[in-house]
Design an enzyme around this catalytic site. Structure first.
Site, short mmCIF file in Angstrom:
data_model
loop_
_atom_site.label_atom_id
_atom_site.label_comp_id
_atom_site.label_asym_id
_atom_site.label_seq_id
_atom_site.Cartn_x
_atom_site.Cartn_y
_atom_site.Cartn_z
N CYS A 64 0.83 -1.22 0.00
CA CYS A 64 0.00 0.00 0.00
C CYS A 64 0.86 1.26 0.00
O CYS A 64 1.66 1.48 0.92
CB CYS A 64 -0.93 -0.02 1.22
SG CYS A 64 -1.73 1.56 1.57
N GLY A 65 0.70 2.09 -1.02
CA GLY A 65 1.49 3.32 -1.11
C GLY A 65 1.23 4.29 0.03
O GLY A 65 2.15 4.94 0.53
N HIS A 66 -0.03 4.40 0.47
CA HIS A 66 -0.35 5.30 1.57
C HIS A 66 0.26 4.80 2.87
O HIS A 66 0.69 5.60 3.72
CB HIS A 66 -1.87 5.45 1.70
CG HIS A 66 -2.52 6.00 0.48
ND1 HIS A 66 -2.11 7.17 -0.11
CD2 HIS A 66 -3.54 5.52 -0.29
CE1 HIS A 66 -2.87 7.40 -1.18
NE2 HIS A 66 -3.73 6.42 -1.31
N CYS A 67 0.32 3.48 3.04
CA CYS A 67 0.95 2.90 4.23
C CYS A 67 2.45 3.21 4.23
O CYS A 67 3.04 3.53 5.27
CB CYS A 67 0.74 1.39 4.29
SG CYS A 67 -1.00 0.90 4.34
#
Length: 518
Positions: A64-67
């Site tokens: 996950c990029g946001h993670c």
């Protein structure tokens, strides 16, 4: 118990070693850490909940990029709390690797943060605050300690006011009053303000108060705003929250990456934007008159300055402006997204700004719609190019079945389905009764409806009545073809492959607050 282990356990007891109870899992020191953050599994969560009465847990996915963007801020928040020995701990769970936990806690998107208090596993609190280190640390501080400082004297009140630009003090004659918990509950989440409370008569007298009042002190604009507590109805959380957000804003806010979240959190629907080039002295001179006009519209219109010489191209694009058009004024209602243009022809002064606001608020100026010019070759390719100026003529042609893709140039989902859309247009290019088209919804606005996600697909069947059918099924050539051949009937049991990409929050280019679905 296994009898073969008995001598070993007896030996450990004789040596004075502690033996973990088999039902309690691993001791806390055996829970691994990464960058100061506990790494939990379904085996160790119970141990962590028992050992840490205030536990914030991030459910993340490695892909996950946001993670990945959150990870350094999350670790820094853990370091901040550890440095001050705060009784709050940060942990994380690899969601895809721990499906039992994601199911138990209803995790449907990443990252998801949940706060567990006093080991309560059944009712964790959802974390919805800002995702930067200091905000996460402050959010936890206000849950493990007081959310407001108790003030006993004038010196304490002054010290609190000196510490921050915005300070909120609740003056309550009785701290056992039922309004006090309401005040403290709001203080727990209003992280950009510092809170105090008092019941001292001498402080009531010092600040000229005779009844319960919440006072916002600020080091700018008018310096102070009072919110008297209704003697009959008490303190309303929603009303107080709106009051504090409105009055903690400066009368004029310069738009940038840091201020944009606060601008939209203000919940003021009308935003007046002054576009100027702040490298030019004549433009800077306009700010004084703009600020003078703002005072008369506090809480009704939010006054914002946009520097066209800074990194604000996305704002200019949203309003269909070029930097050369500055100085100029635009007003937008962020709920309806209707935009209003200042006609110009006179200097931008306090009086002309106020007159423009009044004219918009009283319906004397009509909103404008963005539209690109019609390309001369708009109908030469299999996929026809629509803009605001030719949309209704094409989409509502009673002799045609028109299938339109509303897209955004930056949308990944739109790019991924583009080959299927091109193939669809190629397949039906010789059908005179079918039109396959696309419209850039970031550069063109329509009076008939507003597009809220990308890609949005709409079918406009032939015949009278301007009918519209929303397409929500799979985005592939075969399903598109079935849909058209059935005259706009949605195929059954063919769910949409990808969720629509949401329209970005108006005027903000920050994606830190968004989440990714499982």
């Amino acid at each position: 118990m296994d009898t073969q282990r008995l001598p070993v356990l007896l030996l450990l007891l004789l040596l004075g070693a502690s033996v973990p109870h088999p039902s309690r899992g691993l001791p806390e020191e055996d829970i691994p850490k990464e960058d100061g953050v506990l790494v939990l599994s379904h085996h160790t969560l119970s141990v962590a909940l028992r050992e840490h009465p205030a536990l914030l847990v991030e459910f993340y996915a490695p892909w996950c990029g946001h993670c990945q963007a959150l990870a350094p801020e999350y670790s820094r928040a853990a370091a901040l709390l550890a440095a001050e020995s705060a009784p709050a701990t940060l942990a994380k769970v690899d969601g895809p690797a721990e499906p039992e936990l994601t199911k138990e806690f209803g995790v449907t998107e990443y990252p998801t943060l949940k706060f567990f208090h006093d080991g309560n596993r059944t009712h964790p609190e959802e974390y919805t605050g800002p995702r930067e280190a200091e905000s996460m640390a402050e959010w936890l501080r206000r849950r493990v300690g007081p959310s407001a400082t108790l003030l006993e004297d004038a010196e304490g009140a002054q010290a609190l006011r000196d510490a921050r630009d915005v300070v909120v003090i609740g003056f309550f004659q009785d701290l056992q009053d039922e309004d006090v918990p309401t005040f403290l509950a709001l203080a727990r989440d209003a992280l950009d303000m510092t809170f105090g409370l008092t019941d001292q008569p001498k402080l009531f007298e010092k600040f000229g108060l005779t009844k319960d009042t919440v006072v916002l002190f600020k080091k700018f604009d008018e310096g102070r705003a009072d919110f008297p507590v209704d003697e009959e109805l008490g303190l309303d959380l929603g009303d107080l929250s709106r009051f504090l957000v409105t009055h903690s804003m400066r009368l004029v806010t310069e738009f940038n990456r840091q201020t944009s979240p606060k601008i939209f959190a203000a919940r003021i629907l009308n935003h007046l934007l002054l576009f100027v080039n702040q490298t030019l002295a004549p433009h800077r001179e306009l700010l004084a008159g703009f600020g003078e006009a703002a005072a008369g519209f506090r809480g009704q219109v939010l006054f914002v300055v946009v520097d066209v010489a800074a990194d604000n191209d996305h704002v200019l694009q949203y309003f269909g402006l070029q930097a050369e058009a500055a100085p100029s004024l635009r007003l937008v209602n962020v709920e309806t997204t209707k935009k209003y243009s200042w006609a110009g022809g006179e200097p931008i002064t306090s009086a002309s700004v106020a007159a423009f606001c009044h004219a918009v608020l009283h319906g004397e100026i009509k909103p404008y719609l963005l539209s690109q010019e019609i390309p001369p070759d708009w109908d030469q390719r299999p996929v026809k190019t629509l803009v605001g100026k030719n949309f209704e003529q094409v989409a509502f042609d009673e002799t045609k079945n028109v299938f339109v893709k509303f897209y955004a140039p930056w949308c990944r989902h739109c790019r991924e389905m583009a080959p299927a859309w091109e193939a669809l247009a190629e397949k039906y290019k010789d059908r005179e009764d079918i039109v396959i088209a696309e419209l850039d919804a970031t550069a063109n606005e329509l009076e008939a409806f507003t597009v809220h996600g990308f890609p949005t697909l709409k079918f406009f069947p032939a015949g009278p009545g301007q009918k519209v059918i929303e397409y929500t099924s799979a985005r592939d050539l075969e399903t598109f073809s079935k849909f058209l051949d059935r005259g706009g009937e949605l195929p059954e049991e063919e769910p949409m492959e990808e969720p629509a990409a949401p329209l970005p929050e108006l005027l903000t280019n920050s994606t830190m607050g968004s989440k990714e679905e499982l």
